[in-house]
Enzyme design. Structure first.
Site, PDB file in Angstrom:
ATOM      1  N   ASN A  12       0.643  -1.287   0.001  1.00 32.43           N
ATOM      2  CA  ASN A  12       0.067   0.066   0.057  1.00 32.43           C
ATOM      3  C   ASN A  12       0.946   1.355  -0.007  1.00 32.43           C
ATOM      4  OD1 ASN A  12      -1.842   2.086   0.381  1.00 32.43           O
ATOM      5  ND2 ASN A  12      -2.280   1.464   2.451  1.00 32.43           N
ATOM      6  N   LYS A  14       0.176   4.101  -0.328  1.00 34.31           N
ATOM      7  CA  LYS A  14      -0.462   5.413   0.485  1.00 34.31           C
ATOM      8  C   LYS A  14      -0.170   6.570  -0.255  1.00 34.31           C
ATOM      9  CE  LYS A  14      -0.054   3.148   4.977  1.00 34.31           C
ATOM     10  NZ  LYS A  14       0.059   3.293   6.307  1.00 34.31           N
ATOM     11  N   HIS A  98      -9.402   1.308   4.880  1.00 35.12           N
ATOM     12  CA  HIS A  98      -8.053   1.270   5.535  1.00 35.12           C
ATOM     13  C   HIS A  98      -8.479   2.453   6.667  1.00 35.12           C
ATOM     14  CE1 HIS A  98      -3.857   2.620   6.726  1.00 35.12           C
ATOM     15  NE2 HIS A  98      -3.799   1.347   5.787  1.00 35.12           N
ATOM     16  N   GLU A 100      -6.720   4.698   8.263  1.00 34.41           N
ATOM     17  CA  GLU A 100      -6.417   5.940   7.635  1.00 34.41           C
ATOM     18  C   GLU A 100      -7.536   6.736   7.289  1.00 34.41           C
ATOM     19  OE1 GLU A 100      -2.755   5.533   5.740  1.00 34.41           O
ATOM     20  OE2 GLU A 100      -1.836   4.764   7.733  1.00 34.41           O
ATOM     21  N   GLU A 169      -5.259  -4.836  10.576  1.00 30.14           N
ATOM     22  CA  GLU A 169      -4.157  -3.953  10.652  1.00 30.14           C
ATOM     23  C   GLU A 169      -4.490  -3.127  12.200  1.00 30.14           C
ATOM     24  OE1 GLU A 169      -2.111  -2.521   6.624  1.00 30.14           O
ATOM     25  OE2 GLU A 169      -4.152  -1.401   7.113  1.00 30.14           O
ATOM     26  N   GLY A 175       3.014   2.138  10.943  1.00 25.73           N
ATOM     27  CA  GLY A 175       3.687   3.233  10.679  1.00 25.73           C
ATOM     28  C   GLY A 175       4.556   3.644  12.185  1.00 25.73           C
ATOM     29  N   SER A 211       3.545  -2.342  10.360  1.00 26.33           N
ATOM     30  CA  SER A 211       5.170  -2.290  10.408  1.00 26.33           C
ATOM     31  C   SER A 211       5.655  -3.806  10.056  1.00 26.33           C
ATOM     32  CB  SER A 211       5.611  -1.894  11.812  1.00 26.33           C
ATOM     33  OG  SER A 211       5.006  -0.910  12.229  1.00 26.33           O
TER      34      SER A 211
HETATM   35  P1  13P Z   1       3.212   0.404   7.784  1.00 29.06           P
HETATM   36  O1  13P Z   1       3.861  -0.975   6.884  1.00 29.06           O
HETATM   37  O2  13P Z   1       3.958   1.635   7.023  1.00 29.06           O
HETATM   38  O3  13P Z   1       3.218   0.194   9.174  1.00 29.06           O
HETATM   39  O4  13P Z   1       1.513   0.363   7.011  1.00 29.06           O
HETATM   40  C1  13P Z   1       0.732  -0.557   7.190  1.00 29.06           C
HETATM   41  C2  13P Z   1      -0.383  -0.026   6.497  1.00 29.06           C
HETATM   42  O5  13P Z   1      -1.107   0.850   6.904  1.00 29.06           O
HETATM   43  C3  13P Z   1      -0.606  -0.868   5.278  1.00 29.06           C
HETATM   44  O6  13P Z   1      -1.953  -0.613   4.673  1.00 29.06           O
END
Ligand code: 13P
Length: 247
Positions: A12, A14, A98, A100, A169, A175, A211
């Site tokens: 992803n 982002k 997601h 976010e 997640e 992150g 992560s």
């Molecule tokens: P990270 O791998 O940067 O922690 O992000 C995970 C994520 O949100 C994937 O959709």
């Protein structure tokens, strides 16, 4: 029933990338894809770069998708992108809900289910994301929160549910550099698996995200109900991403 689930490692991106940076990344993925062995590889790119992903990845073993989709098929919805538009660009996958988007755009679980339904109607595979906050975990509410997030999606019916991918997640692991332990992740994946089995959809793949790196992927993938990973930061470098897939 025996496990026929093929491992899926999905990046992803982002809101990262540029034409130049993506070209390097996509090139690296295509040339190193064989390192993934039997695992399926995919990337979810920002909308403007879907054509670039298609041009670079068509005919390779790496598939592509988007990070969000409208619940509407078309109309006066400025700024939205329909599932049909994503299908036009060869998308196989689309992330739905997601954390976010839930946190920053107020997406509800009912809307997430509607997004999954609109993706399915256009022939895409929704990757429905669920996960608890640290406060939920500290309050011992993990299963309750995940169950509430899943319910509207499961209500789409067994035929729809069997065509999904679920991504667990934990918000506190995204992150932050703080991964769930393999045991913590497995416990939630097993809970999700039981919910899927009740819908006769036990073979749906459940990815872990938060992560994930080359260094922790193997211990996560060793868990019986972890079928792959949804990778954020570590998907932006081809070598690291392929190392995860090779784990
Ligand atoms: P990270 O791998 O940067 O922690 O992000 C995970 C994520 O949100 C994937 O959709």
């Amino acid at each position: 029933m025996s496990n026929t689930r093929k491992r899926l490692v999905m990046g992803n991106w982002k809101m990262h990338g540029s034409l130049a940076a993506n070209a390097t990344l996509l090139d690296g993925l295509v040339s190193g894809a064989a390192r993934a062995g039997d695992a399926e590889l995919a990337v979810c790119a920002p909308f403007p770069y879907l054509a670039q992903a298609r041009d670079a990845l068509a005919g390779t073993q790496v598939s592509w998708g988007a990070q969000d989709v409208s619940i509407h098929a078309q109309g006066a919805y400025t700024g939205e992108t329909s599932a049909g538009m994503l299908a036009d660009f060869g998308c196989v996958w689309v992330l739905c809900g997601h954390s976010e988007r839930r946190a920053l755009h107020g997406e509800t679980s009912a809307q997430v289910a509607a997004k999954a339904a609109s993706a399915l109607a256009a022939g895409l595979t929704p990757v429905v994301c669920v996960g608890e906050t640290l406060a939920d975990r500290d309050a011992d509410q993990v299963e309750c929160v995940i169950g509430d997030q899943l319910d509207p999606v499961l209500a789409l019916g067994a035929d729809a549910v069997r065509r999904l991918v679920i991504a667990y997640e934990p918000v506190w692991a995204i992150g932050t550099g703080r991964t769930a332990t393999p045991e913590q992740a497995q416990a939630v994946h097993a809970f999700i698996r039981r919910a899927l089995e009740k819908r006769d959809a036990g073979q749906v793949r459940i990815l872990y995200g938060g992560s994930v790196k080359a260094g922790n992927a193997a211990s996560l993938f060793a868990q019986p109900d972890i079928d792959g990973a949804l990778v954020g930061g570590a998907s932006l470098a081809a070598d690291e991403f392929l190392n995860i897939a090779a784990a």
